[in-house]
Scaffold this motif. Sequence first.
Motif, PDB file in Angstrom:
ATOM      1  N   PRO A  22      29.623  -4.734  30.358  1.00 38.37           N
ATOM      2  CA  PRO A  22      29.234  -6.129  30.154  1.00 38.37           C
ATOM      3  C   PRO A  22      29.800  -7.003  31.277  1.00 38.37           C
ATOM      4  O   PRO A  22      30.936  -6.821  31.725  1.00 38.37           O
ATOM      5  CB  PRO A  22      29.865  -6.495  28.814  1.00 38.37           C
ATOM      6  N   PHE A  23      28.996  -7.933  31.731  1.00 38.24           N
ATOM      7  CA  PHE A  23      29.387  -8.780  32.861  1.00 38.24           C
ATOM      8  C   PHE A  23      30.682  -9.533  32.567  1.00 38.24           C
ATOM      9  O   PHE A  23      31.553  -9.639  33.436  1.00 38.24           O
ATOM     10  CB  PHE A  23      28.257  -9.756  33.200  1.00 38.24           C
ATOM     11  N   SER A  24      30.841 -10.020  31.347  1.00 39.18           N
ATOM     12  CA  SER A  24      32.056 -10.772  31.015  1.00 39.18           C
ATOM     13  C   SER A  24      33.297  -9.898  31.165  1.00 39.18           C
ATOM     14  O   SER A  24      34.338 -10.359  31.638  1.00 39.18           O
ATOM     15  CB  SER A  24      31.973 -11.344  29.607  1.00 39.18           C
ATOM     16  N   ARG A  25      33.202  -8.637  30.788  1.00 33.28           N
ATOM     17  CA  ARG A  25      34.333  -7.726  30.934  1.00 33.28           C
ATOM     18  C   ARG A  25      34.621  -7.469  32.411  1.00 33.28           C
ATOM     19  O   ARG A  25      35.764  -7.446  32.840  1.00 33.28           O
ATOM     20  CB  ARG A  25      34.078  -6.401  30.217  1.00 33.28           C
ATOM     21  N   TRP A  26      33.568  -7.283  33.190  1.00 31.68           N
ATOM     22  CA  TRP A  26      33.735  -7.039  34.621  1.00 31.68           C
ATOM     23  C   TRP A  26      34.419  -8.232  35.296  1.00 31.68           C
ATOM     24  O   TRP A  26      35.354  -8.073  36.080  1.00 31.68           O
ATOM     25  CB  TRP A  26      32.378  -6.761  35.284  1.00 31.68           C
ATOM     26  N   VAL A  27      33.972  -9.442  34.964  1.00 35.28           N
ATOM     27  CA  VAL A  27      34.568 -10.650  35.545  1.00 35.28           C
ATOM     28  C   VAL A  27      36.033 -10.748  35.140  1.00 35.28           C
ATOM     29  O   VAL A  27      36.904 -11.025  35.972  1.00 35.28           O
ATOM     30  CB  VAL A  27      33.788 -11.915  35.117  1.00 35.28           C
ATOM     31  N   THR A  28      36.326 -10.504  33.869  1.00 38.86           N
ATOM     32  CA  THR A  28      37.704 -10.569  33.390  1.00 38.86           C
ATOM     33  C   THR A  28      38.593  -9.593  34.145  1.00 38.86           C
ATOM     34  O   THR A  28      39.691  -9.949  34.582  1.00 38.86           O
ATOM     35  CB  THR A  28      37.750 -10.271  31.876  1.00 38.86           C
ATOM     36  N   GLU A  29      38.122  -8.361  34.315  1.00 36.29           N
ATOM     37  CA  GLU A  29      38.906  -7.353  35.038  1.00 36.29           C
ATOM     38  C   GLU A  29      39.127  -7.760  36.487  1.00 36.29           C
ATOM     39  O   GLU A  29      40.220  -7.587  37.031  1.00 36.29           O
ATOM     40  CB  GLU A  29      38.212  -5.995  34.966  1.00 36.29           C
ATOM     41  N   GLN A  30      38.096  -8.308  37.126  1.00 39.51           N
ATOM     42  CA  GLN A  30      38.223  -8.736  38.519  1.00 39.51           C
ATOM     43  C   GLN A  30      39.220  -9.884  38.657  1.00 39.51           C
ATOM     44  O   GLN A  30      40.036  -9.907  39.590  1.00 39.51           O
ATOM     45  CB  GLN A  30      36.860  -9.157  39.085  1.00 39.51           C
ATOM     46  N   LEU A  31      39.170 -10.831  37.740  1.00 37.70           N
ATOM     47  CA  LEU A  31      40.096 -11.963  37.794  1.00 37.70           C
ATOM     48  C   LEU A  31      41.533 -11.513  37.553  1.00 37.70           C
ATOM     49  O   LEU A  31      42.461 -11.969  38.229  1.00 37.70           O
ATOM     50  CB  LEU A  31      39.693 -13.027  36.777  1.00 37.70           C
ATOM     51  N   ARG A  32      41.724 -10.597  36.620  1.00 37.87           N
ATOM     52  CA  ARG A  32      43.073 -10.084  36.373  1.00 37.87           C
ATOM     53  C   ARG A  32      43.587  -9.308  37.581  1.00 37.87           C
ATOM     54  O   ARG A  32      44.751  -9.424  37.948  1.00 37.87           O
ATOM     55  CB  ARG A  32      43.082  -9.206  35.127  1.00 37.87           C
ATOM     56  N   ARG A  33      42.741  -8.504  38.187  1.00 39.85           N
ATOM     57  CA  ARG A  33      43.126  -7.736  39.375  1.00 39.85           C
ATOM     58  C   ARG A  33      43.506  -8.685  40.514  1.00 39.85           C
ATOM     59  O   ARG A  33      44.516  -8.505  41.185  1.00 39.85           O
ATOM     60  CB  ARG A  33      41.990  -6.813  39.806  1.00 39.85           C
ATOM     61  N   HIS A  34      42.693  -9.716  40.704  1.00 34.07           N
ATOM     62  CA  HIS A  34      42.989 -10.688  41.751  1.00 34.07           C
ATOM     63  C   HIS A  34      44.312 -11.399  41.479  1.00 34.07           C
ATOM     64  O   HIS A  34      45.138 -11.574  42.383  1.00 34.07           O
ATOM     65  CB  HIS A  34      41.856 -11.723  41.859  1.00 34.07           C
ATOM     66  N   SER A  38      47.601 -11.405  43.880  1.00 40.75           N
ATOM     67  CA  SER A  38      47.801 -12.636  44.631  1.00 40.75           C
ATOM     68  C   SER A  38      49.002 -13.456  44.183  1.00 40.75           C
ATOM     69  O   SER A  38      49.295 -14.483  44.763  1.00 40.75           O
ATOM     70  CB  SER A  38      46.548 -13.503  44.557  1.00 40.75           C
ATOM     71  N   THR A  39      49.697 -13.009  43.160  1.00 38.20           N
ATOM     72  CA  THR A  39      50.844 -13.779  42.693  1.00 38.20           C
ATOM     73  C   THR A  39      52.121 -12.964  42.839  1.00 38.20           C
ATOM     74  O   THR A  39      52.104 -11.735  42.828  1.00 38.20           O
ATOM     75  CB  THR A  39      50.684 -14.190  41.217  1.00 38.20           C
ATOM     76  N   LEU A  40      53.202 -13.668  42.984  1.00 33.84           N
ATOM     77  CA  LEU A  40      54.499 -13.020  43.073  1.00 33.84           C
ATOM     78  C   LEU A  40      54.990 -12.672  41.673  1.00 33.84           C
ATOM     79  O   LEU A  40      54.656 -13.345  40.703  1.00 33.84           O
ATOM     80  CB  LEU A  40      55.503 -13.976  43.718  1.00 33.84           C
ATOM     81  N   THR A  41      55.796 -11.635  41.594  1.00 32.41           N
ATOM     82  CA  THR A  41      56.436 -11.340  40.325  1.00 32.41           C
ATOM     83  C   THR A  41      57.473 -12.422  40.042  1.00 32.41           C
ATOM     84  O   THR A  41      57.862 -13.190  40.937  1.00 32.41           O
ATOM     85  CB  THR A  41      57.139  -9.975  40.348  1.00 32.41           C
ATOM     86  N   PHE A  42      57.941 -12.476  38.834  1.00 26.15           N
ATOM     87  CA  PHE A  42      58.943 -13.473  38.467  1.00 26.15           C
ATOM     88  C   PHE A  42      60.194 -13.314  39.334  1.00 26.15           C
ATOM     89  O   PHE A  42      60.739 -14.290  39.845  1.00 26.15           O
ATOM     90  CB  PHE A  42      59.277 -13.344  36.984  1.00 26.15           C
ATOM     91  N   ALA A  43      60.632 -12.079  39.543  1.00 30.17           N
ATOM     92  CA  ALA A  43      61.812 -11.827  40.369  1.00 30.17           C
ATOM     93  C   ALA A  43      61.573 -12.255  41.817  1.00 30.17           C
ATOM     94  O   ALA A  43      62.456 -12.847  42.446  1.00 30.17           O
ATOM     95  CB  ALA A  43      62.187 -10.347  40.308  1.00 30.17           C
ATOM     96  N   GLN A  44      60.390 -11.956  42.349  1.00 36.09           N
ATOM     97  CA  GLN A  44      60.073 -12.370  43.719  1.00 36.09           C
ATOM     98  C   GLN A  44      60.085 -13.897  43.847  1.00 36.09           C
ATOM     99  O   GLN A  44      60.525 -14.439  44.855  1.00 36.09           O
ATOM    100  CB  GLN A  44      58.716 -11.822  44.138  1.00 36.09           C
TER     101      GLN A  44
END
Length: 76
Positions: A22-34, A38-44
């Motif tokens: 489903p497209f909604s699942r694909w978009v969700t997975e892509q956004l989570r992967r991005h 693209s973000t630092l861990t809390f420790a970083q």
Amino acid sequence: MPNKTISVPDDVVPIIDSLDVPFSRWVTEQLRRHSACSTLTFAQQLVADAALADGERLSEQDALAVGERMERSAPW
């Protein structure tokens, strides 16, 4: 969770149909992967914020930015 609607060009529809999920699942997975890439861990973030301070007092603007980053990514 509320549904969101997006518009896509007509030439993208066959690509969406070929995803086999489903497209909604694909978009969700892509956004989570991005987000994960693209973000630092809390420790970083703590290390980066400490380097920013470098023993000096943070400006009010920098202190607010640090607080907002911590609030967004803290593990609690």
